[in-house]
Design a protein around this motif. Structure first.
Motif, short mmCIF file in Angstrom:
data_model
loop_
_atom_site.label_atom_id
_atom_site.label_comp_id
_atom_site.label_asym_id
_atom_site.label_seq_id
_atom_site.Cartn_x
_atom_site.Cartn_y
_atom_site.Cartn_z
N GLU A 1 0.86 -1.19 0.00
CA GLU A 1 0.00 0.00 0.00
C GLU A 1 0.89 1.23 0.00
N LEU A 2 0.66 2.12 -0.94
CA LEU A 2 1.52 3.29 -1.04
C LEU A 2 1.07 4.38 -0.07
N LYS A 3 2.09 5.10 0.41
CA LYS A 3 1.86 6.21 1.33
C LYS A 3 1.61 7.46 0.51
N THR A 4 0.34 7.76 0.24
CA THR A 4 0.02 8.98 -0.50
C THR A 4 -1.04 9.75 0.28
N ASN A 5 -1.25 11.00 -0.07
CA ASN A 5 -2.29 11.76 0.63
C ASN A 5 -3.67 11.25 0.30
N SER A 6 -3.91 11.07 -1.01
CA SER A 6 -5.26 10.68 -1.40
C SER A 6 -5.25 9.30 -2.04
N LYS A 7 -6.44 8.80 -2.33
CA LYS A 7 -6.57 7.47 -2.92
C LYS A 7 -6.10 7.46 -4.38
N MET A 8 -6.16 6.31 -5.00
CA MET A 8 -5.57 6.12 -6.33
C MET A 8 -6.31 6.88 -7.43
N PHE A 9 -7.64 6.91 -7.36
CA PHE A 9 -8.38 7.53 -8.48
C PHE A 9 -9.39 8.58 -8.04
N LYS B 1 -0.97 11.25 -9.19
CA LYS B 1 0.40 11.52 -9.65
C LYS B 1 1.44 11.02 -8.65
N GLU B 2 1.14 11.26 -7.36
CA GLU B 2 2.09 10.87 -6.31
C GLU B 2 2.31 9.35 -6.33
N ALA B 3 1.22 8.60 -6.56
CA ALA B 3 1.34 7.13 -6.57
C ALA B 3 2.17 6.68 -7.76
N ILE B 4 1.98 7.33 -8.90
CA ILE B 4 2.76 6.97 -10.09
C ILE B 4 4.24 7.26 -9.83
N GLU B 5 4.52 8.42 -9.22
CA GLU B 5 5.91 8.77 -8.93
C GLU B 5 6.56 7.77 -7.99
N LYS B 6 5.80 7.37 -6.96
CA LYS B 6 6.37 6.45 -5.98
C LYS B 6 6.63 5.07 -6.59
N THR B 7 5.78 4.68 -7.52
CA THR B 7 5.99 3.40 -8.20
C THR B 7 7.24 3.47 -9.09
N ILE B 8 7.35 4.56 -9.83
CA ILE B 8 8.52 4.72 -10.70
C ILE B 8 9.79 4.79 -9.85
N MET B 9 9.69 5.50 -8.72
CA MET B 9 10.87 5.63 -7.85
C MET B 9 11.32 4.26 -7.35
N THR B 10 10.36 3.42 -6.99
CA THR B 10 10.70 2.07 -6.54
C THR B 10 11.38 1.30 -7.67
N GLY B 11 10.83 1.43 -8.87
CA GLY B 11 11.42 0.78 -10.04
C GLY B 11 12.86 1.23 -10.26
N LEU B 12 13.08 2.54 -10.19
CA LEU B 12 14.44 3.05 -10.41
C LEU B 12 15.39 2.49 -9.35
#
Ligand code: ZN
Ligand code: MN
Length: 501
Positions: free
Chosen positions: A14-22, A54-65
Motif C-alpha cells: 500500500e503506497l503512502k500517499t495523501n489521497s486514494k488512487m483515483f 500523480k504521487e502514486a505513479i511517482e512512488k511506483t517509478i521511484m521504486t522501479g528506479l
C-alpha cells in the motif's frame, strides 16, 4: 531434495500517499470509523470518472528506479474483472500488459534475483466477518487506495531466500518512504508461487519455466494469507513438503490457490487458480494512456535517495568505519542521515580544535558510529523505542562524542549523560555540569586522593613492589570508586605509577 524448487513472489504494498488512487478521498485505510473516507468514485457509482494519482505513479517509478527496473514511458491502466463483495465496481483498475516498470533485480547474499515487473493498481475494501453472526460487514475506507504490485521471476531457490527477499524489499520501500510496508497490518502482502519439477525436466526461457522435450511440468500452487516474514518461510517450506509427498506417491499436484494458516502452519485449498483469461482484462476506457515525459522521469530520478548498498560502500570509504557498522547505520534511512548530520556537526568542533581536519573527521566519525552502535541503539532497545522516536539532535550528540573523544569526560560519565539526553535533549556540556560529572584532571587534587588510597591499601602496594605490577589496575579501580568515576583515568594512572616507583 529429489526435485527442483521453483519459487516466484508477488508482493503488494500500500503506497503512502495523501489521497486514494483515483479520487480525492483521504488515503487512510486504518481510520477508526468505517466508511468515512469514501466517495462515489471509490464506491464505484455509475457515471463517475477515475483520475490517476500523480504521487502514486511517482512512488511506483521511484521504486522501479531503485531496483534497477526499466520504466515504460508509455503505460496504461486496464480493468481486471472479478466479482467479490469488497470490490464495488466489479473490477479492479490495474495494469496488464504495460506496467509502469519492468525488469530489475534485488541482491540477496550476492545473488541477483530478477524482478519481472512493478505495476500500479487499487486496493479493495475490507470484509469483516463477525464471529457467530450470519452477516458480513464491509468497510470501503481501503477501497481505491494505491497498491503497488511487484512480481519476481520464478528464480528464488528456497524458502529462506524468499523470506530474505521480502525483508530486503521492505527495507527498500521504507528507505524510499513509499510505504510503511508493515506486514502485520497488511500494508505489505506476499504471495508465493511454488512448484516442484523433476530434475533436468525444464528450462527457463523468456521469463518462463518451460518443459524440456518429452517432459511434463508440474503445476504451480499460489499461497496467500502470509502475514509475516516468518510465515513466508513456513508457508513455502510446508508447500515444498506437501508437494514432494504428493509427487513421491505419484499423486497429482493441483494448480490451486491455497491459504496459509498461521496457527497450525499448514496451507489449505481456497480455490482452483484463475488464469489471466478468467479476468477478461481490457484497457480502462475512462483513463487515457499514460505518457511519462523525459523531464518528469528526470525529476523523479533526482528525488531518489542514495540506496543502502551504495551507502554502505561510501560509509566504509569515507569514514573508515567497519562494514558491520556501515550496515547497521545504513539499514535505516533516518538513522543513516542522523549519523551523517552528527558527523557534519562535528566539523565545527574540529575546526575550533585546530587539529588536522581529515584525520580527525575520520576518527570522530568512527567514535560516533561506535557510540551509536554500542550505546545509543542498546538504550533505545531497552526502552522499546525506535530510532524514529529519538529526540536527541545530531548537534548535541556530536558534542557528546567530542567530549568523550577529547577526554573531557570518561566513558562511564558519557553513558550517564547519554541516558539523560534520551529523556531530554539538552546540551551535554550543560548536563555534565548539572550532574556533577566534570572530570578531575587537577594533578594536586588527584595526588592527595591517591596518597590516601595507597595508605589504605598497603598490602597491594607491597605486592606491586615485589613485582606483581598488575595490581595497579586494582588500585586504579579504587581511585575511580573513591572519586565516583570522575577521576581522569589517564592522569590518575600516571600519578599512580610515579608514586609507586
Ligand atoms: Zn473516493
Ligand atoms: Mn494485484
Amino acid at each position: 531434495m529429489k526435485y527442483d524448487i521453483i519459487i516466484g513472489l508477488e508482493i503488494h504494498a500500500e503506497l503512502k500517499t495523501n489521497s486514494k488512487m483515483f479520487c480525492s478521498c483521504l488515503n487512510n485505510p486504518f481510520s477508526d470509523k468505517a466508511n468515512n473516507n469514501v466517495c462515489p468514485i471509490c464506491l464505484g457509482h455509475p457515471g463517475t470518472l477515475p483520475v490517476p494519482n500523480k504521487e502514486a505513479i511517482e512512488k511506483t517509478i521511484m521504486t522501479g528506479l531503485a531496483i534497477h527496473s526499466k520504466i515504460n514511458r508509455d503505460s496504461k491502466f486496464d480493468r481486471k474483472n472479478y466479482f467479490y463483495p469488497d470490490l464495488p465496481k466489479g473490477y479492479q483498475i490495474s495494469q496488464f500488459d504495460m506496467p509502469l516498470c519492468y525488469g530489475g533485480y534485488l541482491e540477496i547474499d550476492d545473488r541477483q534475483i530478477p524482478v519481472t515487473r512493478i505495476h500500479l493498481e487499487e486496493d479493495t475494501g475490507k470484509s469483516i466477518h463477525k464471529k457467530g453472526e450470519n452477516y458480513t460487514l464491509i468497510d470501503f475506507n481501503r477501497a481505491g487506495t494505491p497498491l503497488m504490485e511487484m512480481v519476481t521471476e520464478p528464480l528464488i531457490k528456497d524458502a529462506k531466500e524468499a523470506k530474505k527477499f521480502c525483508q530486503e524489499y521492505q527495507k527498500y520501500l521504507r528507505y524510499l518512504d513509499v510505504s510503511e510496508a508493515d506486514m502485520e497490518k497488511g500494508e505489505m502482502r506476499c504471495e508465493a508461487n511454488v512448484s516442484l519439477q523433476e530434475k533436468d525436466s525444464w528450462i527457463y526461457e523468456d521469463g518462463l519455466i518451460k518443459a524440456k522435450e518429452g517432459k511434463k511440468l508440474n503445476p504451480k500452487v499460489e499461497v496467500k494469507n502470509i502475514n509475516s516474514f516468518k510465515s513466508v518461510e513456513r508457508a513455502i517450506d510446508f508447500e515444498i513438503k506437501r508437494q514432494s509427498e504428493l509427487l513421491d506417491n505419484n499423486e497429482q499436484v493441483l494448480p490451486e490457490t491455497r491459504g496459509f494458516d498461521e496457527d497450525n502452519g499448514e496451507t489449505k485449498r481456497q480455490r482452483i487458480k484463475e488464469t489471466s483469461a478468467d479476468y477478461r482484462y481490457f484497457p480502462e476506457p475512462d483513463i487515457p494512456p499514460l505518457e511519462i515525459s523525459e523531464e518528469w522521469l528526470k525529476e523523479i530520478h533526482q528525488k531518489l535517495p542514495e540506496m543502502p548498498d551504495k551507502k554502505i560502500k561510501r560509509f566504509i570509504q569515507q569514514y573508515g568505519i567497519t562494514e558491520d557498522s556501515a550496515i547497521l547505520l545504513s539499514n535505516n534511512r533516518k538513522l543513516s542521515e542522523w549519523y551523517e548530520s552528527a558527523v557534519s556537526e562535528l566539523g565545527a568542533w574540529i575546526e575550533a580544535s585546530g587539529d588536522e581536519y581529515e584525520r580527525l573527521e575520520r576518527a570522530l566519525a568512527k567514535s560516533t558510529a561506535n557510540l551509536i552502535s554500542t550505546q545509543l541503539l542498546k538504550h533505545l532497545k531497552e526502552q522499546d523505542q525506535n530510532i524514529s522516536d529519538i529526540e536527541i539532535t545530531p548537534e548535541n550528540f556530536a558534542e557528546l562524542v567530542f567530549l568523550i573523544f577529547k577526554g573531557k569526560i570518561n566513558s562511564s560519565a558519557g553513558q550517564k549523560v547519554l541516558t539523560e539526553m534520551l529523556d531530554r535533549n539538552e546540551s551535554p556540556i550543560k548536563l555534565v555540569k548539572e550532574l556533577g560529572l566534570e572530570q578531575i584532571d587537577n594533578e594536586e587534587e588527584l595526588k592527595n586522593k591517591i596518597k590516601e588510597i595507597l595508605d589504605k591499601n598497603q598490602a597491594q602496594v607491597e605486592e606491586y613492589k615485589n613485582g606483581k605490577t598488575t595490581v595497579i589496575k586494582f588500585l586504579l579501580g579504587q581511585v575511580m570508586a573513591a572519586t565516583k568515576g570522575k577521576a581522569n583515568p589517564k592522569v590518575a594512572m600516571e600519578i599512580l605509577e610515579k608514586l609507586l616507583s
